[in-house]
Design a protein around this motif. Structure first.
Motif, PDB file in Angstrom:
ATOM      1  N   ASP A   1     -21.404 -48.561 -29.484  1.00 25.58           N
ATOM      2  CA  ASP A   1     -21.156 -47.433 -28.580  1.00 25.58           C
ATOM      3  C   ASP A   1     -22.197 -46.349 -28.848  1.00 25.58           C
ATOM      4  OD1 ASP A   1     -20.213 -45.272 -27.102  1.00 25.58           O
ATOM      5  OD2 ASP A   1     -18.104 -45.748 -27.475  1.00 25.58           O
ATOM      6  N   LEU A   2     -23.298 -46.409 -28.129  1.00 28.49           N
ATOM      7  CA  LEU A   2     -24.392 -45.456 -28.347  1.00 28.49           C
ATOM      8  C   LEU A   2     -23.965 -44.042 -27.976  1.00 28.49           C
ATOM      9  CD1 LEU A   2     -27.334 -45.030 -29.178  1.00 28.49           C
ATOM     10  CD2 LEU A   2     -28.008 -45.506 -26.809  1.00 28.49           C
ATOM     11  N   GLU A   3     -23.143 -43.892 -26.955  1.00 32.02           N
ATOM     12  CA  GLU A   3     -22.695 -42.566 -26.547  1.00 32.02           C
ATOM     13  C   GLU A   3     -21.902 -41.888 -27.658  1.00 32.02           C
ATOM     14  OE1 GLU A   3     -23.572 -40.806 -23.868  1.00 32.02           O
ATOM     15  OE2 GLU A   3     -24.937 -42.494 -23.533  1.00 32.02           O
ATOM     16  N   MET A   4     -21.126 -42.652 -28.392  1.00 34.46           N
ATOM     17  CA  MET A   4     -20.365 -42.086 -29.500  1.00 34.46           C
ATOM     18  C   MET A   4     -21.302 -41.601 -30.605  1.00 34.46           C
ATOM     19  SD  MET A   4     -17.169 -43.769 -31.602  1.00 34.46           S
ATOM     20  CE  MET A   4     -16.318 -44.144 -30.039  1.00 34.46           C
ATOM     21  N   ILE A   5     -22.382 -42.342 -30.839  1.00 34.94           N
ATOM     22  CA  ILE A   5     -23.396 -41.907 -31.804  1.00 34.94           C
ATOM     23  C   ILE A   5     -24.011 -40.586 -31.347  1.00 34.94           C
ATOM     24  CG2 ILE A   5     -25.631 -42.460 -32.837  1.00 34.94           C
ATOM     25  CD1 ILE A   5     -23.482 -44.250 -33.927  1.00 34.94           C
TER      26      ILE A   5
ATOM     27  N   ALA B   1     -17.956 -47.569 -33.419  1.00 33.46           N
ATOM     28  CA  ALA B   1     -19.266 -47.207 -32.874  1.00 33.46           C
ATOM     29  C   ALA B   1     -20.329 -48.212 -33.300  1.00 33.46           C
ATOM     30  CB  ALA B   1     -19.665 -45.807 -33.333  1.00 33.46           C
ATOM     31  N   ILE B   2     -20.130 -48.813 -34.483  1.00 33.31           N
ATOM     32  CA  ILE B   2     -21.087 -49.791 -35.003  1.00 33.31           C
ATOM     33  C   ILE B   2     -20.340 -50.944 -35.661  1.00 33.31           C
ATOM     34  CG2 ILE B   2     -22.836 -47.998 -35.451  1.00 33.31           C
ATOM     35  CD1 ILE B   2     -22.219 -48.412 -38.476  1.00 33.31           C
TER      36      ILE B   2
ATOM     37  N   VAL C   1     -27.106 -38.918 -40.259  1.00 25.73           N
ATOM     38  CA  VAL C   1     -27.006 -40.375 -40.259  1.00 25.73           C
ATOM     39  C   VAL C   1     -26.975 -40.901 -38.825  1.00 25.73           C
ATOM     40  CG1 VAL C   1     -25.520 -42.341 -40.836  1.00 25.73           C
ATOM     41  CG2 VAL C   1     -25.913 -40.537 -42.523  1.00 25.73           C
ATOM     42  N   CYS C   2     -26.213 -40.243 -37.959  1.00 23.09           N
ATOM     43  CA  CYS C   2     -26.173 -40.640 -36.546  1.00 23.09           C
ATOM     44  C   CYS C   2     -27.548 -40.489 -35.905  1.00 23.09           C
ATOM     45  CB  CYS C   2     -25.139 -39.813 -35.790  1.00 23.09           C
ATOM     46  SG  CYS C   2     -23.422 -40.194 -36.224  1.00 23.09           S
ATOM     47  N   THR C   3     -28.246 -39.414 -36.259  1.00 20.05           N
ATOM     48  CA  THR C   3     -29.606 -39.203 -35.747  1.00 20.05           C
ATOM     49  C   THR C   3     -30.523 -40.333 -36.167  1.00 20.05           C
ATOM     50  OG1 THR C   3     -29.370 -36.795 -35.748  1.00 20.05           O
ATOM     51  CG2 THR C   3     -31.606 -37.657 -35.805  1.00 20.05           C
TER      52      THR C   3
ATOM     53  N   GLN D   1     -19.037 -46.548 -42.795  1.00 20.71           N
ATOM     54  CA  GLN D   1     -17.679 -47.075 -42.699  1.00 20.71           C
ATOM     55  C   GLN D   1     -16.860 -46.279 -41.689  1.00 20.71           C
ATOM     56  OE1 GLN D   1     -16.292 -49.797 -43.829  1.00 20.71           O
ATOM     57  NE2 GLN D   1     -14.312 -49.254 -42.917  1.00 20.71           N
ATOM     58  N   GLN D   2     -17.064 -44.968 -41.690  1.00 24.91           N
ATOM     59  CA  GLN D   2     -16.375 -44.114 -40.709  1.00 24.91           C
ATOM     60  C   GLN D   2     -16.780 -44.502 -39.288  1.00 24.91           C
ATOM     61  OE1 GLN D   2     -16.821 -39.906 -41.474  1.00 24.91           O
ATOM     62  NE2 GLN D   2     -16.037 -39.323 -39.449  1.00 24.91           N
TER      63      GLN D   2
END
Length: 218
Positions: A208-212, A196-197, A142-144, A189-190
């Motif tokens: 926060d793109l770095e967190m992704i 992060a979003i 999902v992050c990808t 939701q997490q």
């Protein structure tokens, strides 16, 4: 890829275009077709159907690009390799007789190089996608997908990067090989709880793109 080569070819020949509206299909996987399609404007999505009937999304396309694989150049008709669906309100595509297209490619060194680059880029993309799917797990997948979406549709705004395109949880699930949209909802939701979003008018704002990126194995 050097898209100006493709644009010069299209401009010189003044090929006809067709328009399709949102959720309409341009081609279906396995359906015979005798044309090469090139996206002029709009957004389309490619996908395949698994043996158990589930849809797996491959990618969004939103710029000038060949959107149907070329395959055997000597056959007038070929089986479409995947589904192509319109995702913007309207999409306009060039439609070129595939035999003529291959004849033109074979007569132009620049077009030959463009086609080689097309195959190379698509192969690298598919290899990268497979690697990320296998190594990242569902949350990482999902992050990808969020990272890919911000690369394709991202607009810098106050507070982060807005994915300026409405993507449903179901569509994200189909990109990630996840069975249900509710599973994606829990993961988003997490990410919201991690700050992060957040959501903005049904669109995803990456704060926060770095967190992704920390949750992705590149």
């Amino acid at each position: 890829m050097d898209h100006h080569i493709l644009q010069e070819y299209l401009t010189a020949h003044q090929f006809p275009t067709i328009k399709k509206t949102r959720k309409k299909y341009l081609t279906y996987e396995g359906l015979q077709d005798s044309y090469v399609y090139i996206l002029k404007n709009g957004v389309i999505k490619t996908s395949v159907i698994s043996k158990d009937g589930r849809e797996f999304n491959l990618r969004y396309i939103n710029q000038l690009e060949i959107v149907s694989l070329l395959k055997d150049e000597y056959s007038q008709f070929i089986d479409a390799p995947f589904n192509i669906r319109i995702e913007s309100s309207v999409a306009e595509l060039y439609r070129i007789d595939r035999v003529q297209f291959w004849r033109d490619v074979n007569e132009s060194r620049e077009l030959q190089q463009y086609v080689k680059d097309y195959y190379r880029v698509r192969l690298l993309h598919n290899m990268k996608k497979l690697q990320q799917m296998l190594m990242n797990g569902k949350f990482g997948a999902v992050c990808t997908q969020l990272f890919d979406l911000q690369e394709k549709f991202g607009v810098p705004v106050k507070g982060g990067i807005l994915i300026d395109f409405i993507v449903t949880n179901e569509e994200i699930a189909h990109f990630c090989g996840i069975t249900t949209a509710s599973s994606v909802s829990r993961m988003l939701q997490q990410l919201r709880e991690m700050e992060a979003i957040c959501m903005q008018d049904r669109k995803i704002l990456i704060k926060d793109l770095e967190m992704i990126k920390e949750n992705i194995i590149f």
